[in-house]
Design a protein around this motif. Sequence first.
Motif, PDB file in Angstrom:
ATOM      1  N   GLU A  69       0.803  -1.219   0.000  1.00 40.44           N
ATOM      2  CA  GLU A  69       0.000   0.000   0.000  1.00 40.44           C
ATOM      3  C   GLU A  69       0.840   1.276   0.000  1.00 40.44           C
ATOM      4  OE1 GLU A  69      -2.719  -0.337   3.286  1.00 40.44           O
ATOM      5  OE2 GLU A  69      -3.425  -2.299   2.613  1.00 40.44           O
ATOM      6  N   VAL A  70       2.171   1.144  -0.043  1.00 36.99           N
ATOM      7  CA  VAL A  70       3.034   2.322  -0.080  1.00 36.99           C
ATOM      8  C   VAL A  70       2.694   3.118  -1.341  1.00 36.99           C
ATOM      9  CG1 VAL A  70       5.425   3.103  -0.312  1.00 36.99           C
ATOM     10  CG2 VAL A  70       4.869   1.264   1.277  1.00 36.99           C
ATOM     11  N   PRO A  71       2.557   4.439  -1.227  1.00 36.96           N
ATOM     12  CA  PRO A  71       2.190   5.261  -2.393  1.00 36.96           C
ATOM     13  C   PRO A  71       3.123   5.039  -3.581  1.00 36.96           C
ATOM     14  CG  PRO A  71       2.186   6.579  -0.389  1.00 36.96           C
ATOM     15  CD  PRO A  71       2.758   5.244  -0.022  1.00 36.96           C
ATOM     16  N   GLU A  72       2.537   5.053  -4.776  1.00 32.24           N
ATOM     17  CA  GLU A  72       3.304   4.796  -5.996  1.00 32.24           C
ATOM     18  C   GLU A  72       4.410   5.811  -6.228  1.00 32.24           C
ATOM     19  OE1 GLU A  72       1.037   4.082  -9.523  1.00 32.24           O
ATOM     20  OE2 GLU A  72      -0.329   2.737  -8.471  1.00 32.24           O
ATOM     21  N   ASP A  73       4.271   7.028  -5.716  1.00 31.13           N
ATOM     22  CA  ASP A  73       5.307   8.033  -5.938  1.00 31.13           C
ATOM     23  C   ASP A  73       6.524   7.810  -5.040  1.00 31.13           C
ATOM     24  OD1 ASP A  73       4.011   8.772  -3.595  1.00 31.13           O
ATOM     25  OD2 ASP A  73       4.091  10.912  -4.030  1.00 31.13           O
ATOM     26  N   ASP A  74       6.454   6.840  -4.155  1.00 37.03           N
ATOM     27  CA  ASP A  74       7.593   6.490  -3.328  1.00 37.03           C
ATOM     28  C   ASP A  74       8.415   5.460  -4.100  1.00 37.03           C
ATOM     29  OD1 ASP A  74       8.486   6.490  -0.156  1.00 37.03           O
ATOM     30  OD2 ASP A  74       8.980   4.659  -1.247  1.00 37.03           O
TER      31      ASP A  74
END
Length: 147
Positions: A69-74
Amino acid sequence: MSAVVTFNSLKATSVPEFTRDPAAVLEKLGTPLEVSFDWSAYVILPVLELLGDRGITLHTSQYDRLLGEVPEDDDRFTVLLTPQHREFLPSLDPDAFDDAEFRDRFAEDRIELDPAEAGAAGRDVIILLHDCVAEVADDEVIVVRIG
């Protein structure tokens, strides 16, 4: 090209919050670990894969679903070392690997590293991972961020 690796301890109860905003949570709740590592962080990933091939799965944990679930921009690669990984401590023996294994894995992953240094780099990663797993407290995780 080189990558940076950071190591932080984080209370296990903060992992769900970490997955929503990794950088902010580490800044607010994480404790940076003083880790000496002289190689590009890119050498860590192939060593994790090599360990995984031997059944030493440090790159997976009970938090895998949350890490998804870590944001895609990370754009960083994250590994959470947990107390459950202590079962692998006896297997994290750098002398159980030969230089050719590290050389082949780095070449396969197109890691630009002098082949003569492959053994030393791979062993340093294993020592580092061993030390981190040995130090993780029962109520925390060690967050390894590469990128």
